[in-house]
Design a protein around this motif. Structure first.
Motif, PDB file in Angstrom:
ATOM      1  N   VAL A  15      10.135   3.949   7.216  1.00 53.63           N
ATOM      2  CA  VAL A  15       9.172   3.324   6.474  1.00 53.63           C
ATOM      3  C   VAL A  15       9.801   2.608   5.409  1.00 53.63           C
ATOM      4  O   VAL A  15      11.134   2.916   5.236  1.00 53.63           O
ATOM      5  CB  VAL A  15       8.270   4.251   5.451  1.00 53.63           C
ATOM      6  N   ARG A  16       9.072   1.373   4.995  1.00 59.35           N
ATOM      7  CA  ARG A  16       9.640   0.656   3.742  1.00 59.35           C
ATOM      8  C   ARG A  16       8.968   0.898   2.503  1.00 59.35           C
ATOM      9  O   ARG A  16       7.755   0.850   2.738  1.00 59.35           O
ATOM     10  CB  ARG A  16       9.548  -0.744   4.187  1.00 59.35           C
ATOM     11  N   CYS A  17       9.795   1.521   1.627  1.00 56.90           N
ATOM     12  CA  CYS A  17       8.791   1.701   0.314  1.00 56.90           C
ATOM     13  C   CYS A  17       8.816   0.376  -0.236  1.00 56.90           C
ATOM     14  O   CYS A  17       9.695  -0.315  -0.561  1.00 56.90           O
ATOM     15  CB  CYS A  17       9.841   2.630  -0.602  1.00 56.90           C
ATOM     16  N   THR A  18       7.623   0.114  -1.090  1.00 60.08           N
ATOM     17  CA  THR A  18       7.474  -1.105  -1.784  1.00 60.08           C
ATOM     18  C   THR A  18       7.008  -0.876  -3.185  1.00 60.08           C
ATOM     19  O   THR A  18       6.506  -1.606  -3.913  1.00 60.08           O
ATOM     20  CB  THR A  18       6.221  -1.697  -1.277  1.00 60.08           C
ATOM     21  N   ALA A  19       7.430   0.336  -3.789  1.00 59.50           N
ATOM     22  CA  ALA A  19       7.209   0.674  -5.100  1.00 59.50           C
ATOM     23  C   ALA A  19       8.226  -0.122  -6.194  1.00 59.50           C
ATOM     24  O   ALA A  19       7.661  -0.465  -7.172  1.00 59.50           O
ATOM     25  CB  ALA A  19       7.424   2.431  -5.392  1.00 59.50           C
TER      26      ALA A  19
END
Ligand code: SF4
Length: 350
Positions: A15-19
């Motif tokens: 996954v790519r975290c975008t936070a």
């Protein structure tokens, strides 16, 4: 553990975290840089949702926020973990806890189990419990603070949304690394931010924080544009970020965004891995104050030290409007955010 909202799926269950602007790509079973966002079977989970490790009632001045409900208390919470690794962090025992676990563990499975059991060791504070507490005790605002709130975004967001419905305001005390996606979701929910602008060189951020300067500058600009009330803090560290040129660059940048943004120049005290540096001399703080005022900033404050530079004066007529001594308020000489001369003082006053 709650499923995160700010992430995108990638091939092979990654996954790519975008936070935040680290934008970690996280393999299955792993966590991002902050150590609190866990990839489980191709979905991202926030392991600290509802599990703050620090809770306090603080004076709002301690955040520091000087143009936001002065003289009130703010419910303050933070979790463990951080997306930065500042060598001078004053909350390193909580912010760097996951990095310590990662160093000590032999594999991802061990890391995951230790991080989950650390989260489980803290008392549960679901959003409703926080909002109910604030309502019952007439606390007008909540701060997501102590560590970087972008890393526990979903927990902060759910709490903040519920708080707003109940007439309670919200504050992020941040290192300025929110992703654009996170910031845009914060519009209308987060009322105010104190954003650290720790220095004005990429070298400082790379060396001392394992991060970059440019995203922080973008966050300050975007938060201001989105209508979030912004105050900026710079901890002045002798020999690191205290040259006239660097202080002038910081002040000019803030003034270029908005001259109404208050700039807090605060005194460094040796901490964590930066124990050999002396505390910032008062003369250096005074120099920063003068540089800030010289660039046209309307409000510059000296913090962490006892000085005369904590008060708010009307930028038009010079009248003393808010007198501060440490974290306490001595007098508020304005009404509904206006000086007696009619000048509107920027901020959130009620
Ligand atoms: S919050 Fe930031 S540091 Fe943490 S996993 Fe997401 S992108 Fe990485």
């Amino acid at each position: 553990m709650q499923k995160a909202t700010l992430f995108r799926k990638k091939p092979n269950n990654a996954v790519r975290c975008t936070a935040c602007q680290q934008y970690c790509t996280i393999p299955e079973g792993g966590t991002g840089i902050c150590g609190v966002r866990l990839n489980q079977e191709g979905e991202l989970y926030l392991v600290v949702y509802g599990k703050p490790c620090s809770i306090n009632l603080d004076p709002v001045e301690k955040k520091p926020l000087f143009h936001f409900l002065p003289g009130t208390q703010i419910f303050s919470l933070g979790t463990f973990g951080c997306n930065f690794a500042c060598s001078f962090c004053q909350n390193w025992d909580i912010s760097q806890a996951t990095r310590e676990i990662k160093v000590q563990c032999e594999n991802a499975e061990q890391q995951k189990s230790q991080i989950l059991s650390l989260a489980d060791s803290f008392e549960e504070w679901e959003p409703k419990k926080i909002v109910d507490y604030c309502t019952m005790h007439k606390i007008p605002s909540i701060a997501y603070t102590y560590n970087e709130p972008a890393i526990f975004f979903e927990y902060a967001y759910d709490t903040a949304k519920l708080a707003h419905k109940n007439g309670i305001k919200n504050v992020f005390v941040s290192n300025g690394y929110e992703s654009e996606e996170a910031l845009k979701k914060m519009k209308g929910i987060i009322d105010a931010m104190n954003i650290d602008l720790k220095a004005f060189t990429e070298g400082f951020y790379a060396r001392n924080c394992r991060a970059k300067l440019q995203p922080v500058l973008e966050t300050i600009k975007l938060a201001n544009k989105l209508g979030i009330w912004v105050e900026v803090t710079t901890l002045i560290i002798p020999g690191e970020n205290d040259s006239d040129a660097e202080l002038k660059s910081i002040a000019e940048f803030i003034a270029g965004v908005d001259r109404n943004i208050p700039w807090h120049v605060t005194q460094f005290h040796p901490d964590f891995k930066m124990l050999e540096r002396p505390a910032t001399p008062i003369a250096t703080l005074e120099k920063a104050y003068k540089i800030g005022k010289g660039t046209g900033l309307k409000f510059v404050y000296v913090g962490n030290a006892v000085t005369e530079r904590e008060n708010t004066y009307c930028p038009k007529c010079g009248k003393l409007l808010v007198k501060r001594i440490g974290y306490s308020i001595d007098a508020i000489g304005m009404e509904n955010g206006r000086c007696g001369c009619g000048e509107k003082i920027p901020g959130i006053w009620k």
